[in-house]
Design a protein around this motif. Structure first.
Motif, PDB file in Angstrom:
ATOM      1  N   ASN A   6      -6.795   9.210 -17.869  1.00  0.00           N
ATOM      2  CA  ASN A   6      -7.092  10.394 -16.936  1.00  0.00           C
ATOM      3  C   ASN A   6      -6.238   9.861 -15.671  1.00  0.00           C
ATOM      4  O   ASN A   6      -5.816   9.005 -15.378  1.00  0.00           O
ATOM      5  N   THR A   7      -5.635  11.217 -15.021  1.00  0.00           N
ATOM      6  CA  THR A   7      -5.126  10.973 -13.709  1.00  0.00           C
ATOM      7  C   THR A   7      -5.908  11.639 -12.846  1.00  0.00           C
ATOM      8  O   THR A   7      -6.873  12.443 -12.465  1.00  0.00           O
ATOM      9  N   ILE A   8      -5.807  10.733 -11.374  1.00  0.00           N
ATOM     10  CA  ILE A   8      -6.626  10.868 -10.362  1.00  0.00           C
ATOM     11  C   ILE A   8      -5.743  10.958  -9.140  1.00  0.00           C
ATOM     12  O   ILE A   8      -4.711   9.944  -8.861  1.00  0.00           O
ATOM     13  N   ARG A   9      -5.793  12.290  -8.562  1.00  0.00           N
ATOM     14  CA  ARG A   9      -4.643  12.454  -7.451  1.00  0.00           C
ATOM     15  C   ARG A   9      -5.453  12.718  -6.498  1.00  0.00           C
ATOM     16  O   ARG A   9      -6.173  13.457  -6.173  1.00  0.00           O
ATOM     17  N   LEU A  10      -4.985  11.924  -4.958  1.00  0.00           N
ATOM     18  CA  LEU A  10      -5.278  12.523  -3.834  1.00  0.00           C
ATOM     19  C   LEU A  10      -4.146  13.209  -3.106  1.00  0.00           C
ATOM     20  O   LEU A  10      -3.170  12.933  -3.126  1.00  0.00           O
ATOM     21  N   ASP A  11      -4.417  14.444  -2.952  1.00  0.00           N
ATOM     22  CA  ASP A  11      -3.494  15.411  -2.504  1.00  0.00           C
ATOM     23  C   ASP A  11      -3.727  16.068  -1.341  1.00  0.00           C
ATOM     24  O   ASP A  11      -4.614  17.101  -1.059  1.00  0.00           O
TER      25      ASP A  11
ATOM     26  N   PHE B 110       0.634  -1.267   0.175  1.00  0.00           N
ATOM     27  CA  PHE B 110       0.008   0.096   0.019  1.00  0.00           C
ATOM     28  C   PHE B 110       0.772   1.225   0.011  1.00  0.00           C
ATOM     29  O   PHE B 110       2.291   1.049   0.144  1.00  0.00           O
ATOM     30  N   CYS B 111       0.333   2.379  -0.352  1.00  0.00           N
ATOM     31  CA  CYS B 111       1.104   3.673  -0.485  1.00  0.00           C
ATOM     32  C   CYS B 111       1.006   4.231   1.237  1.00  0.00           C
ATOM     33  O   CYS B 111      -0.017   4.511   1.643  1.00  0.00           O
ATOM     34  N   ASN B 112       1.966   4.250   1.726  1.00  0.00           N
ATOM     35  CA  ASN B 112       2.177   5.149   2.958  1.00  0.00           C
ATOM     36  C   ASN B 112       3.029   6.223   2.678  1.00  0.00           C
ATOM     37  O   ASN B 112       3.955   6.709   2.491  1.00  0.00           O
ATOM     38  N   GLY B 113       2.054   7.465   2.276  1.00  0.00           N
ATOM     39  CA  GLY B 113       2.363   8.668   1.952  1.00  0.00           C
ATOM     40  C   GLY B 113       3.308   9.397   3.076  1.00  0.00           C
ATOM     41  O   GLY B 113       3.331   9.231   4.058  1.00  0.00           O
TER      42      GLY B 113
ATOM     43  N   ALA C 142      -0.352  18.835   6.978  1.00  0.00           N
ATOM     44  CA  ALA C 142       1.002  18.235   7.363  1.00  0.00           C
ATOM     45  C   ALA C 142       0.857  16.779   7.777  1.00  0.00           C
ATOM     46  O   ALA C 142       2.043  16.309   7.531  1.00  0.00           O
ATOM     47  N   ALA C 143      -0.293  16.110   8.275  1.00  0.00           N
ATOM     48  CA  ALA C 143      -0.165  14.765   8.352  1.00  0.00           C
ATOM     49  C   ALA C 143      -0.028  14.063   7.276  1.00  0.00           C
ATOM     50  O   ALA C 143       0.171  12.832   7.082  1.00  0.00           O
ATOM     51  N   GLY C 144      -0.324  14.537   5.869  1.00  0.00           N
ATOM     52  CA  GLY C 144      -0.490  13.789   4.939  1.00  0.00           C
ATOM     53  C   GLY C 144      -1.524  12.726   4.464  1.00  0.00           C
ATOM     54  O   GLY C 144      -2.925  13.189   5.201  1.00  0.00           O
ATOM     55  N   LEU C 145      -1.434  11.880   3.941  1.00  0.00           N
ATOM     56  CA  LEU C 145      -2.495  10.962   3.454  1.00  0.00           C
ATOM     57  C   LEU C 145      -2.876  10.027   4.634  1.00  0.00           C
ATOM     58  O   LEU C 145      -1.687   9.687   5.399  1.00  0.00           O
TER      59      LEU C 145
ATOM     60  N   GLY D 162       0.959  18.017   0.064  1.00  0.00           N
ATOM     61  CA  GLY D 162       1.332  17.711  -0.991  1.00  0.00           C
ATOM     62  C   GLY D 162       1.795  16.417  -1.368  1.00  0.00           C
ATOM     63  O   GLY D 162       2.103  15.906  -2.417  1.00  0.00           O
ATOM     64  N   ALA D 163       1.970  15.351  -0.437  1.00  0.00           N
ATOM     65  CA  ALA D 163       2.566  14.113  -0.473  1.00  0.00           C
ATOM     66  C   ALA D 163       1.545  13.274  -1.150  1.00  0.00           C
ATOM     67  O   ALA D 163       0.729  12.389  -0.283  1.00  0.00           O
ATOM     68  N   PHE D 164       1.299  13.448  -2.291  1.00  0.00           N
ATOM     69  CA  PHE D 164       0.169  12.768  -3.011  1.00  0.00           C
ATOM     70  C   PHE D 164       0.088  11.177  -3.502  1.00  0.00           C
ATOM     71  O   PHE D 164       1.421  10.722  -3.228  1.00  0.00           O
ATOM     72  N   ALA D 165      -0.763  10.613  -3.634  1.00  0.00           N
ATOM     73  CA  ALA D 165      -0.866   9.233  -4.338  1.00  0.00           C
ATOM     74  C   ALA D 165      -1.759   9.590  -5.473  1.00  0.00           C
ATOM     75  O   ALA D 165      -2.617  10.242  -5.532  1.00  0.00           O
ATOM     76  N   GLU D 166      -1.198   9.160  -6.651  1.00  0.00           N
ATOM     77  CA  GLU D 166      -1.745   9.227  -8.038  1.00  0.00           C
ATOM     78  C   GLU D 166      -2.130   7.758  -8.804  1.00  0.00           C
ATOM     79  O   GLU D 166      -1.177   7.145  -8.697  1.00  0.00           O
ATOM     80  N   PHE D 167      -3.060   8.088  -9.430  1.00  0.00           N
ATOM     81  CA  PHE D 167      -3.536   6.914 -10.141  1.00  0.00           C
ATOM     82  C   PHE D 167      -3.792   7.249 -11.617  1.00  0.00           C
ATOM     83  O   PHE D 167      -4.379   8.389 -12.026  1.00  0.00           O
ATOM     84  N   THR D 168      -3.385   6.555 -12.767  1.00  0.00           N
ATOM     85  CA  THR D 168      -3.842   6.609 -14.124  1.00  0.00           C
ATOM     86  C   THR D 168      -5.012   5.810 -14.513  1.00  0.00           C
ATOM     87  O   THR D 168      -4.957   4.482 -14.316  1.00  0.00           O
TER      88      THR D 168
END
Length: 731
Positions: free
Chosen positions: A706-711, A629-632, A715-718, A637-643
């Motif tokens: 398409n790009t889908i970003r969780l931004d 999994f993604c641990n941002g 400061a705690a991030g995702l 701005g420490a994003f997770a992005e999907f195409t």
């Protein structure tokens, strides 16, 4: 090619001894900045540069037209076929015109190659299997002998060039000993492929009889190696740049050969002994890099000490000169200099300087958009540490721009000379970028789709790294990839099946290896043992354990544990000796035997490219899907992005699976679709990092990519992000 700092490498000495028996042409003076091309050849080059010489059409264009006339329109999209068909017709007309000038031929060839490169497959291609740790054959079943070269795409076809050495034949015939000094040059073969997996032998573009100027030939060279090929649009020539040491041509330098097609028999172009700004003649190691704009560069180090890395441009008029080098790194000596480009950044990679040894890959990344601009300090390429880059040193890179994602292929060399460190010369693995830096994936088997650019782990992949204890190449007390657990631990000479090393433990000694991520499924663990008794324990991410008892044996015996059920996540393999006796192990293997359940349609795992994670891919919290999994990072701005690809413009429901075990409450995030903020999300606490839930939201998708970003906006991030499901909107 290989040289230790401040001392002459063994192969130079061996090659020098060989040269004593070879009659060579009179050497040129090494005091000149570059070896001179004979006057008649210079005049011919000048005429060609001007495009004024009329004459017969070169065989390169005729060859290309004949080849591309075999393409079938139904296999390509109509939009890409139309300009290709037009270019093919025009090229055929020029090929049939005996009065066509050199420049007209070059223009027709360039237009045809450009249109062919832009052809788009009508289907999504197929996955082909790449198996490492074995000797590779071409499509006719003959051995592939190709080292120190490169793969280059010309038109719609990949061409693989490398050097065939005598030692490669000897080592393949009997890989149970070293073959020091067997680096005699045989030829430079070229192979072609559409899928980067199945390779057809085409020709030997250079042999021992190939002329290198002044009456000398490659057979008289003391060293030939480290090469690449570029295409010159002005001349329509394919130019091969290769290291050469030849006492009959002034010593060390870069030999430039040229041909009329990728598979032509190449002829002498020029021999350049000095590249401006390099402190030495010749080069240390070198490869050829072609940028997205078609500009070609020589990537190299200085020959003595190899403490400096350079990027030098090929002369644009004919590619028969290397222009002044621009220094991009300085520090410890490095060899195997090569470059790749990913997500707009340039990456210079190289290996340790210690004579054909395997090592981690050291990377400098560009800090500007200029390949000859500034670069970062050196860092170790993630994923190369546990087994020294899959028991290789840097060879070259191939960037594949697929319809769904871009993937870089690392092509590592496992040299025949000084080898005896595993089977196979060519070890290819994927490199992706899921965070801020690229990631090396050390897999023994994987599958690749050259059309889409997608890859996946192969069904016979061995998840244990450095399983044959071959990475270190010398006797050590701490074996690469294995953590000591006490007692006496060392690698020893004499592995199973004639291999060079095995791993020995005594006095209740033990080692363990933590495998970062395995997919859920059923596995088989196997290894070979001899000596006293011991045991092997495999522990899954959920703490479950299976134990394999190893009885004593005077000779090598294979041990196996089947039916091991492992959850997705990390796994640990522990090996211990029983008591004071010594147990020796070799050829460990952990292979998945169950097919597994394919992900549902529309699922995009956060750990799988082309998804990007500005943080790390982790597997330490149970309950996730896939292999991690993604641990941002904890930062705005420490994003997770999907195409996400969509056949039509539509409204879709997104399901975002996440876990938030923080005690500080919800984590606010912007949902950014195709660069525009589509709304705000709040990922509330789930109570624990192992408790996963899904948040749904509806968005509008465009037809195509398409790009889908969780931004994150705090400061705690995702939260930890597992995957993104894309479905049709309800109602």
């Amino acid at each position: 090619m290989r040289q230790r700092s401040r001392v002459v490498s063994k192969y130079w000495k061996l090659a020098a001894a060989t040269l004593l028996s070879v009659a060579l042409a009179a050497p040129l003076s090494t005091s000149t900045a570059a070896a001179e091309t004979p006057a008649t050849q210079r005049q011919a080059t000048e005429l060609q540069d001007q495009g004024a010489a009329a004459g017969p059409v070169d065989r390169g264009l005729k060859y290309l037209v004949s080849d591309y006339q075999t393409r079938t329109p139904s296999k390509y999209t109509a939009d890409s076929w139309k300009p290709f068909a037009k270019a093919l017709t025009a090229a055929a007309d020029v090929a049939g015109d005996t009065s066509a000038t050199t420049s007209e031929v070059a223009d027709a060839k360039t237009a045809l190659m450009t249109a062919a490169a832009d052809l788009k497959a009508a289907d999504e291609g197929t996955f082909q299997t790449i198996t490492n740790n074995t000797f590779w054959n071409d499509t006719s079943g003959n051995p592939i002998y190709s080292q120190g070269g490169g793969v280059f795409k010309f038109g719609d076809t990949y061409y693989w060039y490398g050097v065939h050495y005598t030692g490669a034949e000897l080592y393949r015939a009997n890989p149970t000993r070293k073959y020091d000094g067997n680096v005699s040059f045989v030829s430079i073969p070229v192979y072609s492929s559409k899928d980067l997996v199945n390779w057809k032998f085409e020709n030997r573009v250079a042999t021992r009889s190939t002329g290198v100027g002044s009456g000398a030939n490659l057979g008289g060279a003391g060293w030939v190696g480290r090469l690449g090929v570029s295409y010159n649009e002005n001349t329509g020539k394919y130019v091969l740049a290769v290291q050469m040491w030849h006492t009959g041509r002034g010593g060390h330098g870069v030999l430039l050969l040229q041909g009329d097609s990728p598979t032509d028999t190449f002829d002498y172009g020029y021999f350049q002994t000095q590249i401006t700004n390099s402190p030495t003649t010749g080069t240390g190691d070198q490869t050829v890099f072609t940028d997205d704009n078609g500009k070609d560069y020589l990537i190299f180090s200085n020959r003595e000490g190899r403490s400096r890395g350079f990027v030098a441009k090929f002369r644009e008029s004919d590619s028969l000169r290397i222009e002044p080098g621009v220094e991009i790194r300085r520090g410890a000596g490095r060899e195997g200099n090569a470059m790749f480009k990913l997500d707009g950044k340039y990456y210079h990679a190289a290996s340790d300087l210690h004579g054909w040894n395997t090592s981690v890959n050291y990377v400098n990344e560009s800090t500007s958009s200029n390949v000859q601009g500034s670069y970062s300090n050196e860092y170790v390429l993630a994923g190369t540490e546990m087994d020294y880059s899959h028991v290789t040193q840097t060879g070259f890179f191939v960037t594949v721009k697929g319809t769904k994602q871009d993937t870089v292929i690392y092509a590592g060399d496992r040299w025949a000379d000084f080898a005896w460190n595993g089977i196979g010369y060519n070890q290819w693995v994927p490199i992706t970028k899921t965070g801020a830096r690229p990631q090396f994936h050390s897999v023994s088997q994987w599958q690749f789709n050259a059309t889409t650019g997608e890859w996946r782990v192969g069904p016979a992949n061995n998840y244990i790294l450095n399983p044959d204890i071959q990475a270190d190449r010398i006797i050590v007390s701490s074996v690469r990839g294995w953590r000591n657990l006490g007692g006496s631990v060392t690698n020893v000479n004499g592995g199973v099946n004639g291999s060079r090393f095995a791993l020995q433990m005594s006095n209740s000694g033990g080692v363990e290896q933590r495998i970062e991520s395995v997919p859920a499924g059923t596995y088989t663990l196997s290894l070979h043992t001899r000596g006293s008794a011991g045991q092997v324990v495999i522990t899954g991410a959920n703490g479950s354990q299976r134990t394999l008892g190893v009885p004593s044996s005077s000779g090598w015996a294979k041990r196996e544990l089947t039916g091991i059920e492992l959850p997705g996540g990390a796994a640990t393999v522990t090996v211990r000796a029983s008591g004071s006796g010594g147990v020796t192990i070799d050829q460990l293997s952990l292979v998945k035997t169950s097919a597994g359940t394919p992900p549902p349609p529309g699922r995009h795992e956060a750990e799988t490219a082309p998804a990007q994670c500005r943080g790390t891919i982790d597997s330490n919290q149970a309950g996730y899907s896939g292999s991690g999994f993604c641990n941002g990072d904890n930062a705005v701005g420490a994003f997770a992005e999907f195409t996400v690809n969509s056949e039509t413009a539509r409204t879709a429901t997104l399901g975002i699976r996440f876990a938030n075990g923080a005690t500080t409450g919800a984590r606010p995030t912007n949902l950014v679709v195709n660069g525009a903020t589509a709304g705000a999300l709040s990922f509330e606490s789930t109570g624990a990092w192992t408790t996963w839930t899904t948040k749904t939201v509806t968005v509008s998708l465009n037809a195509g990519s398409n790009t889908i970003r969780l931004d994150p906006t705090a400061a705690a991030g995702l939260p930890n992000v597992d995957y993104l499901d894309v479905g049709a909107a309800a109602g």
